[in-house]
Design a protein around this motif. Structure first.
Motif, mmCIF file in Angstrom:
data_model
loop_
_atom_site.group_PDB
_atom_site.id
_atom_site.type_symbol
_atom_site.label_atom_id
_atom_site.label_comp_id
_atom_site.label_asym_id
_atom_site.label_seq_id
_atom_site.Cartn_x
_atom_site.Cartn_y
_atom_site.Cartn_z
ATOM 1 N N LEU A 154 0.837 -1.200 0.000
ATOM 2 C CA LEU A 154 0.000 0.000 0.000
ATOM 3 C C LEU A 154 0.873 1.251 0.000
ATOM 4 O O LEU A 154 1.943 1.274 0.603
ATOM 5 C CB LEU A 154 -0.888 -0.036 1.253
ATOM 6 N N GLY A 155 0.401 2.291 -0.678
ATOM 7 C CA GLY A 155 1.153 3.542 -0.697
ATOM 8 C C GLY A 155 0.767 4.394 -1.892
ATOM 9 O O GLY A 155 -0.343 4.282 -2.419
ATOM 10 N N SER A 156 1.706 5.217 -2.324
ATOM 11 C CA SER A 156 1.475 6.145 -3.437
ATOM 12 C C SER A 156 1.992 5.532 -4.738
ATOM 13 O O SER A 156 2.352 4.353 -4.797
ATOM 14 C CB SER A 156 2.206 7.460 -3.156
ATOM 15 N N SER A 157 2.076 6.359 -5.782
ATOM 16 C CA SER A 157 2.585 5.875 -7.074
ATOM 17 C C SER A 157 4.023 5.371 -6.962
ATOM 18 O O SER A 157 4.454 4.539 -7.756
ATOM 19 C CB SER A 157 2.506 6.981 -8.136
ATOM 20 N N ARG A 158 4.751 5.859 -5.968
ATOM 21 C CA ARG A 158 6.125 5.366 -5.786
ATOM 22 C C ARG A 158 6.108 3.866 -5.477
ATOM 23 O O ARG A 158 6.901 3.100 -6.017
ATOM 24 C CB ARG A 158 6.815 6.134 -4.649
ATOM 25 N N THR A 159 5.208 3.480 -4.602
ATOM 26 C CA THR A 159 5.067 2.068 -4.237
ATOM 27 C C THR A 159 4.418 1.281 -5.376
ATOM 28 O O THR A 159 4.804 0.149 -5.669
ATOM 29 C CB THR A 159 4.209 1.949 -2.959
ATOM 30 N N LYS A 160 3.455 1.915 -6.019
ATOM 31 C CA LYS A 160 2.713 1.280 -7.115
ATOM 32 C C LYS A 160 3.630 0.878 -8.268
ATOM 33 O O LYS A 160 3.461 -0.179 -8.877
ATOM 34 C CB LYS A 160 1.645 2.269 -7.597
ATOM 35 N N GLN A 184 15.650 15.549 -18.550
ATOM 36 C CA GLN A 184 14.410 16.323 -18.697
ATOM 37 C C GLN A 184 13.377 15.915 -17.651
ATOM 38 O O GLN A 184 12.675 16.758 -17.095
ATOM 39 C CB GLN A 184 13.822 16.120 -20.102
ATOM 40 N N ARG A 185 13.308 14.601 -17.410
ATOM 41 C CA ARG A 185 12.344 14.124 -16.404
ATOM 42 C C ARG A 185 12.707 14.656 -15.018
ATOM 43 O O ARG A 185 11.835 15.081 -14.259
ATOM 44 C CB ARG A 185 12.282 12.592 -16.396
ATOM 45 N N PHE A 186 13.987 14.628 -14.696
ATOM 46 C CA PHE A 186 14.428 15.166 -13.401
ATOM 47 C C PHE A 186 14.087 16.653 -13.304
ATOM 48 O O PHE A 186 13.532 17.110 -12.301
ATOM 49 C CB PHE A 186 15.936 14.951 -13.214
ATOM 50 N N ASN A 187 14.414 17.392 -14.349
ATOM 51 C CA ASN A 187 14.145 18.839 -14.336
ATOM 52 C C ASN A 187 12.657 19.115 -14.130
ATOM 53 O O ASN A 187 12.270 19.983 -13.340
ATOM 54 C CB ASN A 187 14.601 19.480 -15.651
ATOM 55 N N ARG A 188 11.841 18.364 -14.857
ATOM 56 C CA ARG A 188 10.392 18.590 -14.801
ATOM 57 C C ARG A 188 9.826 18.272 -13.414
ATOM 58 O O ARG A 188 9.040 19.037 -12.856
ATOM 59 C CB ARG A 188 9.690 17.738 -15.866
ATOM 60 N N LEU A 189 10.247 17.135 -12.870
ATOM 61 C CA LEU A 189 9.691 16.716 -11.572
ATOM 62 C C LEU A 189 10.224 17.555 -10.414
ATOM 63 O O LEU A 189 9.482 17.875 -9.485
ATOM 64 C CB LEU A 189 9.974 15.227 -11.330
ATOM 65 N N ILE A 190 11.488 17.925 -10.472
ATOM 66 C CA ILE A 190 12.025 18.805 -9.419
ATOM 67 C C ILE A 190 11.255 20.123 -9.453
ATOM 68 O O ILE A 190 10.836 20.653 -8.417
ATOM 69 C CB ILE A 190 13.539 19.049 -9.603
ATOM 70 N N SER A 191 11.046 20.621 -10.651
ATOM 71 C CA SER A 191 10.299 21.871 -10.823
ATOM 72 C C SER A 191 8.879 21.741 -10.268
ATOM 73 O O SER A 191 8.371 22.642 -9.590
ATOM 74 C CB SER A 191 10.257 22.230 -12.311
ATOM 75 N N ILE A 203 9.642 4.341 4.777
ATOM 76 C CA ILE A 203 9.664 5.669 4.151
ATOM 77 C C ILE A 203 10.368 5.544 2.804
ATOM 78 O O ILE A 203 11.466 4.992 2.712
ATOM 79 C CB ILE A 203 10.373 6.699 5.053
ATOM 80 N N SER A 204 9.716 6.055 1.775
ATOM 81 C CA SER A 204 10.186 5.883 0.393
ATOM 82 C C SER A 204 11.551 6.518 0.137
ATOM 83 O O SER A 204 11.846 7.601 0.646
ATOM 84 C CB SER A 204 9.181 6.502 -0.578
ATOM 85 N N PRO A 205 12.337 5.855 -0.719
ATOM 86 C CA PRO A 205 13.671 6.379 -1.051
ATOM 87 C C PRO A 205 13.691 7.214 -2.329
ATOM 88 O O PRO A 205 14.156 6.753 -3.368
ATOM 89 C CB PRO A 205 14.480 5.093 -1.253
ATOM 90 N N SER A 206 13.176 8.422 -2.289
ATOM 91 C CA SER A 206 13.313 9.278 -3.467
ATOM 92 C C SER A 206 14.780 9.680 -3.643
ATOM 93 O O SER A 206 15.603 9.485 -2.750
ATOM 94 C CB SER A 206 12.417 10.509 -3.338
ATOM 95 N N ASN A 246 13.363 12.141 -10.063
ATOM 96 C CA ASN A 246 13.738 12.359 -8.663
ATOM 97 C C ASN A 246 12.762 11.764 -7.649
ATOM 98 O O ASN A 246 13.124 11.494 -6.515
ATOM 99 C CB ASN A 246 13.891 13.859 -8.373
ATOM 100 N N SER A 247 11.527 11.543 -8.071
ATOM 101 C CA SER A 247 10.509 11.077 -7.128
ATOM 102 C C SER A 247 10.358 9.558 -7.112
ATOM 103 O O SER A 247 10.236 8.951 -6.052
ATOM 104 C CB SER A 247 9.161 11.721 -7.477
#
Length: 350
Positions: A42-48, A175-182, A220-223, A277-278
């Motif tokens: 159970l959790g968020s999209s990180r776990t999913k 690009q993905r890192f830049n977008r998600l950090i932003s 606790i998730s490892p971002s 990053n997430s």
């Protein structure tokens, strides 16, 4: 199209369901009624996206990944209650905790419906929406079109709730890192207030598990390290630490966050641990499950997944602060990246 009725997946016709990922609150609620798992992730999209119910340590039990996109802790508690209502033999719940799900501004998603939970059959409203609505018609069309161009190894995608990210373009990692950090700088951490209500919801999850003799394992998730740097730049670090202090008052928790062998992977095209990053990869998800389930722990880096409690929380937080300084010294480009994204956003406000 939403994979609610568990119809056969026919390659080239309906094996690819592009809307399934966006309707996880619907199809996962119905999956629970049908599958009745005894183990739930159970959790968020990180776990999913990263925790595989087919992990070797879980292979002898009916396991299901019940994680949903962008939840708050109340929603997670309600989905746990839905499982309990459908499977009295539920024995193990592995719950991934994310700081953002405890934000008092994190409201229930618009596609969260109370009336589909703790039921033994699909609700009338969901049945009508899935079967007859224009949205369902469009989704069916998308399914057929997408299935004609999607390779057959996607058959069964998400059937146990596990939905790893597919077709990741390694050339676009930066690009993905830049977008998600932003995104986190502009939205997630722009407005954050640690919610007492959501901490209470976590306590309810712990109490529910004890009452129903369910083994509950929290982590606790490892971002990625740049994710924590963005949080720090947004002055949320002390709140993040306070959150951990509050969590360990409720239950012991394995902390995979911070700066360790996994989270400090340098940003490059062919990353093994992160898509951005997430979100971490299933490879990392397997290491998490190894640690949590005491399976082949020799494969898990020693610094990855520290069990924290009220006794060691303060020394643990101090170590993470020290680790951050070491990381920043060794990765000046990544520190600069986050700093510049933050500065660019701040400038846009003036």
């Amino acid at each position: 199209s939403y994979d609610v009725f568990n119809t056969p997946n026919l390659w080239g016709i309906n094996h690819s369901k592009p809307r399934k990922d966006n309707n996880d609150r619907l199809f996962k609620a119905t999956d629970i009624i049908r599958i009745k798992p005894v183990t739930v992730l159970l959790g968020s999209s990180r776990t999913k996206r990263a925790l595989d119910p087919n992990h070797p340590a879980l292979k002898h039990q009916q396991a299901y990944n019940l994680s949903i996109d962008n939840p708050n802790v109340y929603e997670l508690r309600r989905y746990l209650e839905h499982v309990i209502a459908n499977q009295e033999e539920l024995g193990l719940v592995i719950l991934g905790l994310d700081f953002f799900t405890f934000n008092s501004f994190q409201e229930n998603r618009v596609n969260f419906y109370e009336n589909r939970l703790e039921k033994q059959r699909i609700s009338a409203k969901d049945f009508i929406n899935v079967t007859f609505s224009l949205d369902a018609l469009l989704a069916s069309k998308e399914t057929i079109v997408d299935s004609r161009k999607t390779p057959p190894d996607y058959i069964g995608y998400g059937e146990n709730g596990f939905m790893p990210e597919l077709n990741i373009d390694p050339e676009k990692t930066q690009q993905r890192f830049n977008r998600l950090i932003s995104y986190y700088v502009k939205h997630r951490y722009a407005r954050y207030q640690l919610s007492g209500q959501f901490l209470d919801e976590l306590k309810k999850i712990v109490d529910l598990s004890q009452k129903n003799q369910i083994k509950l394992v929290l982590f606790i998730s490892p971002s990625h390290a740049t994710h924590w740097e963005a949080m720090k730049r947004k002055d949320k670090w002390s709140t993040f630490e306070e959150w951990k202090r509050k969590v360990v008052q409720i239950s012991d928790v394995f902390d995979f966050s911070g700066y360790n062998s996994i989270t400090t992977e340098a940003i490059h095209h062919n990353m093994e641990n992160y898509t951005e990053n997430s979100h971490y990869t299933p490879k990392v998800g397997n290491l998490i499950l190894n640690r949590l389930l005491s399976y082949k722990e020799e494969e898990v880096p020693e610094d990855f997944g520290i069990l924290i409690n009220p006794e060691n929380i303060e020394s643990h937080l101090v170590k993470i602060r020290q680790d951050r300084e070491i990381w920043a010294k060794n990765h000046p480009d990544e520190v600069k990246l986050v700093k510049e994204i933050k500065q660019k956003y701040d400038a846009s406000l003036n």
